[in-house]
Design a protein around this motif. Structure first.
Motif, PDB file in Angstrom:
ATOM      1  N   ILE A  24       0.836  -1.204   0.000  1.00  0.00           N
ATOM      2  CA  ILE A  24       0.000   0.000   0.000  1.00  0.00           C
ATOM      3  C   ILE A  24       0.867   1.249   0.000  1.00  0.00           C
ATOM      4  CG2 ILE A  24      -1.693   1.304   1.355  1.00  0.00           C
ATOM      5  CD1 ILE A  24      -2.809  -1.329   2.332  1.00  0.00           C
ATOM      6  N   ASN A  25       1.938   1.220   0.789  1.00  0.00           N
ATOM      7  CA  ASN A  25       2.773   2.418   0.917  1.00  0.00           C
ATOM      8  C   ASN A  25       3.480   2.770  -0.397  1.00  0.00           C
ATOM      9  OD1 ASN A  25       2.356   3.351   3.496  1.00  0.00           O
ATOM     10  ND2 ASN A  25       3.809   1.921   4.417  1.00  0.00           N
ATOM     11  N   ASN A  26       3.937   1.791  -1.166  1.00  0.00           N
ATOM     12  CA  ASN A  26       4.669   2.080  -2.402  1.00  0.00           C
ATOM     13  C   ASN A  26       3.825   2.856  -3.413  1.00  0.00           C
ATOM     14  OD1 ASN A  26       7.004   0.914  -1.450  1.00  0.00           O
ATOM     15  ND2 ASN A  26       6.557  -1.109  -2.314  1.00  0.00           N
ATOM     16  N   PRO A  27       2.613   2.360  -3.745  1.00  0.00           N
ATOM     17  CA  PRO A  27       1.811   3.175  -4.686  1.00  0.00           C
ATOM     18  C   PRO A  27       1.396   4.509  -4.088  1.00  0.00           C
ATOM     19  CG  PRO A  27       0.560   1.297  -3.898  1.00  0.00           C
ATOM     20  CD  PRO A  27       1.965   1.081  -3.464  1.00  0.00           C
ATOM     21  N   LEU A  28       1.140   4.558  -2.775  1.00  0.00           N
ATOM     22  CA  LEU A  28       0.774   5.834  -2.167  1.00  0.00           C
ATOM     23  C   LEU A  28       1.931   6.813  -2.251  1.00  0.00           C
ATOM     24  CD1 LEU A  28      -1.220   4.772   1.037  1.00  0.00           C
ATOM     25  CD2 LEU A  28      -2.111   5.898  -1.005  1.00  0.00           C
ATOM     26  N   ALA A  29       3.151   6.300  -2.044  1.00  0.00           N
ATOM     27  CA  ALA A  29       4.320   7.183  -2.147  1.00  0.00           C
ATOM     28  C   ALA A  29       4.489   7.704  -3.575  1.00  0.00           C
ATOM     29  CB  ALA A  29       5.571   6.427  -1.704  1.00  0.00           C
ATOM     30  N   ALA A  30       4.250   6.842  -4.574  1.00  0.00           N
ATOM     31  CA  ALA A  30       4.359   7.267  -5.971  1.00  0.00           C
ATOM     32  C   ALA A  30       3.320   8.330  -6.303  1.00  0.00           C
ATOM     33  CB  ALA A  30       4.205   6.057  -6.893  1.00  0.00           C
ATOM     34  N   ILE A  31       2.081   8.084  -5.807  1.00  0.00           N
ATOM     35  CA  ILE A  31       1.008   9.055  -6.076  1.00  0.00           C
ATOM     36  C   ILE A  31       1.337  10.385  -5.430  1.00  0.00           C
ATOM     37  CG2 ILE A  31      -1.411   9.587  -5.608  1.00  0.00           C
ATOM     38  CD1 ILE A  31      -1.963   6.576  -5.797  1.00  0.00           C
ATOM     39  N   LEU A  32       1.790  10.339  -4.170  1.00  0.00           N
ATOM     40  CA  LEU A  32       2.090  11.579  -3.453  1.00  0.00           C
ATOM     41  C   LEU A  32       3.257  12.318  -4.118  1.00  0.00           C
ATOM     42  CD1 LEU A  32       1.577  13.395  -1.011  1.00  0.00           C
ATOM     43  CD2 LEU A  32       3.118  11.947   0.312  1.00  0.00           C
TER      44      LEU A  32
ATOM     45  N   SER B 214      -7.154  20.199  -7.758  1.00  0.00           N
ATOM     46  CA  SER B 214      -7.201  18.745  -7.864  1.00  0.00           C
ATOM     47  C   SER B 214      -5.889  18.118  -7.419  1.00  0.00           C
ATOM     48  CB  SER B 214      -7.519  18.328  -9.302  1.00  0.00           C
ATOM     49  OG  SER B 214      -8.800  18.789  -9.679  1.00  0.00           O
ATOM     50  N   LEU B 215      -4.763  18.726  -7.836  1.00  0.00           N
ATOM     51  CA  LEU B 215      -3.468  18.199  -7.406  1.00  0.00           C
ATOM     52  C   LEU B 215      -3.301  18.304  -5.892  1.00  0.00           C
ATOM     53  CD1 LEU B 215      -1.166  19.606 -10.257  1.00  0.00           C
ATOM     54  CD2 LEU B 215      -1.843  17.220  -9.894  1.00  0.00           C
ATOM     55  N   ARG B 216      -3.782  19.425  -5.324  1.00  0.00           N
ATOM     56  CA  ARG B 216      -3.672  19.603  -3.868  1.00  0.00           C
ATOM     57  C   ARG B 216      -4.509  18.561  -3.127  1.00  0.00           C
ATOM     58  NH1 ARG B 216      -5.911  22.119   0.395  1.00  0.00           N
ATOM     59  NH2 ARG B 216      -7.773  22.653  -0.800  1.00  0.00           N
ATOM     60  N   LEU B 217      -5.694  18.289  -3.642  1.00  0.00           N
ATOM     61  CA  LEU B 217      -6.556  17.285  -3.008  1.00  0.00           C
ATOM     62  C   LEU B 217      -5.940  15.894  -3.114  1.00  0.00           C
ATOM     63  CD1 LEU B 217     -10.124  18.479  -4.117  1.00  0.00           C
ATOM     64  CD2 LEU B 217      -9.054  18.681  -1.863  1.00  0.00           C
ATOM     65  N   ILE B 218      -5.284  15.629  -4.289  1.00  0.00           N
ATOM     66  CA  ILE B 218      -4.606  14.329  -4.424  1.00  0.00           C
ATOM     67  C   ILE B 218      -3.511  14.204  -3.386  1.00  0.00           C
ATOM     68  CG2 ILE B 218      -3.098  12.961  -5.923  1.00  0.00           C
ATOM     69  CD1 ILE B 218      -4.715  14.043  -8.311  1.00  0.00           C
ATOM     70  N   GLU B 219      -2.760  15.289  -3.152  1.00  0.00           N
ATOM     71  CA  GLU B 219      -1.674  15.270  -2.170  1.00  0.00           C
ATOM     72  C   GLU B 219      -2.213  15.053  -0.753  1.00  0.00           C
ATOM     73  OE1 GLU B 219       1.989  18.130  -0.629  1.00  0.00           O
ATOM     74  OE2 GLU B 219       0.725  18.742  -2.327  1.00  0.00           O
ATOM     75  N   ILE B 220      -3.324  15.760  -0.437  1.00  0.00           N
ATOM     76  CA  ILE B 220      -3.910  15.630   0.912  1.00  0.00           C
ATOM     77  C   ILE B 220      -4.444  14.215   1.135  1.00  0.00           C
ATOM     78  CG2 ILE B 220      -5.806  16.378   2.389  1.00  0.00           C
ATOM     79  CD1 ILE B 220      -5.456  19.179   1.199  1.00  0.00           C
ATOM     80  N   ALA B 221      -5.134  13.690   0.122  1.00  0.00           N
ATOM     81  CA  ALA B 221      -5.705  12.355   0.264  1.00  0.00           C
ATOM     82  C   ALA B 221      -4.610  11.302   0.395  1.00  0.00           C
ATOM     83  CB  ALA B 221      -6.601  12.047  -0.936  1.00  0.00           C
ATOM     84  N   SER B 222      -3.532  11.472  -0.379  1.00  0.00           N
ATOM     85  CA  SER B 222      -2.432  10.505  -0.280  1.00  0.00           C
ATOM     86  C   SER B 222      -1.787  10.563   1.098  1.00  0.00           C
ATOM     87  CB  SER B 222      -1.394  10.804  -1.369  1.00  0.00           C
ATOM     88  OG  SER B 222      -1.962  10.683  -2.648  1.00  0.00           O
ATOM     89  N   THR B 223      -1.634  11.786   1.618  1.00  0.00           N
ATOM     90  CA  THR B 223      -1.040  11.940   2.959  1.00  0.00           C
ATOM     91  C   THR B 223      -1.911  11.262   4.014  1.00  0.00           C
ATOM     92  OG1 THR B 223      -0.033  14.043   2.283  1.00  0.00           O
ATOM     93  CG2 THR B 223      -0.239  13.609   4.667  1.00  0.00           C
ATOM     94  N   ARG B 224      -3.225  11.450   3.925  1.00  0.00           N
ATOM     95  CA  ARG B 224      -4.137  10.821   4.880  1.00  0.00           C
ATOM     96  C   ARG B 224      -4.094   9.305   4.772  1.00  0.00           C
ATOM     97  NH1 ARG B 224     -10.024  13.138   4.757  1.00  0.00           N
ATOM     98  NH2 ARG B 224     -10.136  11.593   6.421  1.00  0.00           N
ATOM     99  N   ALA B 225      -4.000   8.817   3.529  1.00  0.00           N
ATOM    100  CA  ALA B 225      -3.946   7.364   3.352  1.00  0.00           C
ATOM    101  C   ALA B 225      -2.679   6.792   3.975  1.00  0.00           C
ATOM    102  CB  ALA B 225      -4.016   7.019   1.861  1.00  0.00           C
ATOM    103  N   VAL B 226      -1.553   7.512   3.792  1.00  0.00           N
ATOM    104  CA  VAL B 226      -0.304   7.051   4.403  1.00  0.00           C
ATOM    105  C   VAL B 226      -0.428   7.050   5.924  1.00  0.00           C
ATOM    106  CG1 VAL B 226       2.126   7.636   4.761  1.00  0.00           C
ATOM    107  CG2 VAL B 226       1.145   7.741   2.464  1.00  0.00           C
ATOM    108  N   ARG B 227      -1.091   8.073   6.458  1.00  0.00           N
ATOM    109  CA  ARG B 227      -1.226   8.159   7.916  1.00  0.00           C
ATOM    110  C   ARG B 227      -2.115   7.032   8.460  1.00  0.00           C
ATOM    111  NH1 ARG B 227      -2.629  12.994   8.052  1.00  0.00           N
ATOM    112  NH2 ARG B 227      -0.561  13.848   8.428  1.00  0.00           N
TER     113      ARG B 227
END
Length: 697
Positions: A489-497, A517-530
């Protein structure tokens, strides 16, 4: 009818102490023989249950009755034919000196010879059946007691009177038969009486120990009527030893001429040429003691003096024997009293142990009757154990009309082995209680099961602990699963972020939609990592990197991460953070996750556009505090005890995992602190996190 020559029936009992004292007092405290016999007869009929009786005073040598005393005799005894048969029965007893029991044709329950050391003195006739306690030995004792009283009276009456010492002799005899004098007094009066009667130089009393041995106590009295010496010795030889062995009196005219004399055992004589009388005192077919008298050599002893010596010796023997019986009874009574108190103490100890056990215990028989029950069991009913003992267990304890379904009591009676079953019941507060009921057999000496012990163990908490163990195993499985998929999970999330951040840096588009949209992608990826990190932290109990951190800075960072959520939901935030709070040594990421979870839960619990958050921090003595309070829907009271349990959630499907507050609780405890909650439905909720001062820098 039965003629018995050996009255030693195994069913007979020892003469009661009260009976002996009362009867002797009635015989010897009355100066008149008629009054004494009447009083004794009245007491005997009342105590032993006889209807009435007669005392016939007559020796075998006499042709006519000396005294005839009647007390409520049956009417048939006055009829000529019956009277003639009674007279024949009396003559038979006088000649054969035997006890007769059960002449129903004459309404005679007991016909008893009245014996004494001077021979048979008469017959006692008693009407009715004797009580069970009146055995043959008791009847024989009654005959000897009445016979001695009659013999003393007739001996006194037959003497010419005026003789020196007779009054003292009677006083000694009276003392021997009275319950008001001890043995020491009796022996003093006896020695004084013998001294007066015979004009003795010296009177010596030998008293045997109550062991059947030849060990005796020798008491010597001089002319002045006081004891000169008291010594203990063993009678192995001499005149005294021979008289004791043969159970006959010895009259020695000149002691110096008798080869049997032994100075050590018989005592040194003041005059070596003295005469000596040795008279054994016999009771219960044993020599209880001996009277030894020394006087002038060649002095003859008259028949009257011999008779008086016999009476005095018999009275003394009776006193010794009764004193020993009384002492034995007192020892037995004392031992019984000690045993009784020991039994009471043991019973109280067992009862206290029985009642102090926290689990329920009761004992039943084959009819399910409660034989004993402890307080723990009846406390569930609100009654005392005495209110249920004696009733059927299924009625008194369970309110049923027949044995409970699945009851193992009868199985235990049949198999003589322990049995176990489970029972679920609803308590008064509505909760479900789980019971494990075990039955144990109580067996007799023959191996048969007499009663059954029922042991009820409350296993409700144990069942809950077992459920928690199962839940813990589930958590362990989740941890293993999370560890296995973390990298996936972390690898694709890191790539997306990373790509989202590169696009925002390299793409200089003026299109605000693309930028957002890019900012929301960054926020969502950060939350998913957390979220993944939180799951790993919970499953692995990771303390994170420990360093010196500021509580206020960690709160501000968490608020910054949630700024978009706060704005989009229209939540008003009031921040009141104390200045100059000391730093603490802890994990910044873990504490931030605590604040994030508490803040997100608070926003989820508040209505859209009407939410209000109050965030405070302060220091009180040795503790730092952080409070997060909302005005949301609040938490129901029945849910409050469970909110920190893993996987517990009140949110709908897909809206919560039930791990957030459990993770918060675990992190705060790792920092040595605690987390408390106060909530009222409809009024909001406040979480207060406290961290001890000892963790401050």
């Amino acid at each position: 009818m039965s003629l018995q020559s050996n009255p030693s029936s195994s069913s007979s009992l020892l003469i009661g102490l009260d009976l002996a004292e009362q009867l002797n007092d009635r015989l010897w405290m009355q100066a008149n023989l008629v009054q004494a016999l009447r009083s004794a007869l009245e007491y005997l009929c009342t105590t032993a249950g006889f209807k009435g009786g007669e005392v016939i005073v007559q020796t075998p040598q006499e042709d006519q009755c000396y005294l005839h005393l009647a007390l409520d005799p049956p009417y048939s005894w006055s009829q000529p034919l019956v009277r003639e048969k009674l007279n024949a029965l009396v003559r038979q007893i006088l000649s054969e000196e035997r006890l007769v029991i059960g002449r129903t044709d004459l309404e005679v329950g007991v016909a008893l010879p009245l014996t004494s050391p001077l021979g048979i003195q008469g017959v006692l006739l008693l009407a009715g059946e004797p009580s069970a306690e009146t055995g043959d030995e008791t009847l024989a004792w009654l005959g000897r007691t009445l016979g001695r009283r009659i013999a003393v009276e007739r001996t006194w009456t037959g003497l010419s009177g005026g003789r020196r010492g007779l009054q003292k002799a009677l006083t000694a005899i009276n003392a021997a038969h009275s319950a008001f004098h001890d043995l020491e007094t009796v022996e003093t009066l006896l020695a004084q009486a013998v001294n007066e009667l015979l004009g003795a130089h010296q009177v010596v009393l030998y008293v045997f120990e109550d062991t059947g041995s030849d060990l005796a106590l020798r008491k010597t009295m001089g002319r002045v009527g006081e004891w000169r010496s008291v010594t203990s010795l063993r009678l192995e030889r001499g005149l005294v030893a021979e008289s004791a062995r043969l159970k006959v009196p010895l009259f020695i005219p000149r002691v110096s001429e008798d080869a049997r004399y032994d100075p050590q055992c018989d005592g040194e004589l003041d005059d070596g040429d003295s005469a000596m009388i040795v008279f054994p005192a016999i009771a219960d077919q044993r020599v209880q003691g001996l009277i030894v008298v020394t006087h002038l050599p060649g002095r003859m002893v008259s028949d009257e003096e011999k008779r008086w010596l016999s009476v005095l010796a018999g009275a003394w023997a009776y006193a010794i024997h009764n004193t020993r019986l009384i002492n034995s009874l007192r020892v037995i009574n004392a031992n019984l009293e000690v045993s009784r108190w020991q039994l009471i103490n043991s019973r109280n100890t067992l009862r206290a142990l029985f009642d102090s056990l926290p689990n329920s215990i009761y004992i039943v028989d084959r009819q399910y009757t409660l034989m004993a029950v402890n307080k723990s069991r009846v406390s569930r009913l609100g009654v005392h154990p005495s209110q249920v003992v004696g009733k059927a267990c299924f009625v008194a304890l369970f309110g049923r009309s027949q044995p409970c379904a699945g009851c193992k009591v009868m199985d235990t009676f049949l198999s003589a082995q322990a049995q176990t079953r489970s029972l679920s019941e609803q308590a008064d507060d509505g909760s479900l209680r789980e019971w494990e009921i075990t039955t144990y057999p109580i067996q007799g000496e023959d191996g048969q099961t007499l009663q059954v012990i029922v042991y009820e163990n409350d296993v409700t908490e144990r069942r809950r602990m077992e459920s928690r163990v199962i839940q813990s195993e589930k958590l362990a499985a989740v941890g293993q699963l999370a560890a296995g998929v973390a990298h996936e999970i972390n690898n694709p999330l890191a790539a997306i972020l990373a790509n989202a951040q590169l696009l925002r840096r390299d793409l200089h588009s003026e299109d605000e939609g693309i930028e957002e949209s890019l900012r929301l992608i960054e926020i969502a990826s950060t939350r998913a990592v957390r979220v993944v990190q939180n799951l790993l932290s919970f499953a692995r109990k990771d303390n994170g990197e420990m360093t010196w951190i500021s509580i206020n800075q960690s709160l501000e960072k968490a608020l910054a991460l949630l700024n978009h959520e706060i704005v989009s939901r229209g939540v008003q935030v009031e921040i009141n953070l104390a200045e100059n709070l000391p730093e603490i040594f802890g994990s910044a990421e873990n504490l931030e996750s605590v604040w994030l979870n508490l803040l997100l839960n608070a926003m989820d619990a508040m209505p859209q556009g009407e939410g209000r958050l109050v965030i405070r921090s302060w220091q009180d003595d040795e503790t730092l505090y952080v409070s997060i309070r909302d005005n949301g829907y609040g938490i129901n009271p029945e849910h409050l005890p469970h909110i920190f349990e893993p996987f517990f959630t009140t949110k709908g499907p897909g809206k919560g995992t039930g791990l957030g507050l459990s993770l918060c609780y675990q992190i705060v405890r790792q920092h040595g602190g605690s987390i408390h909650v106060e909530s009222q439905p409809g009024e909001g909720t406040e979480f207060v996190v406290s961290l001890p001062q000892k963790f401050a820098n």
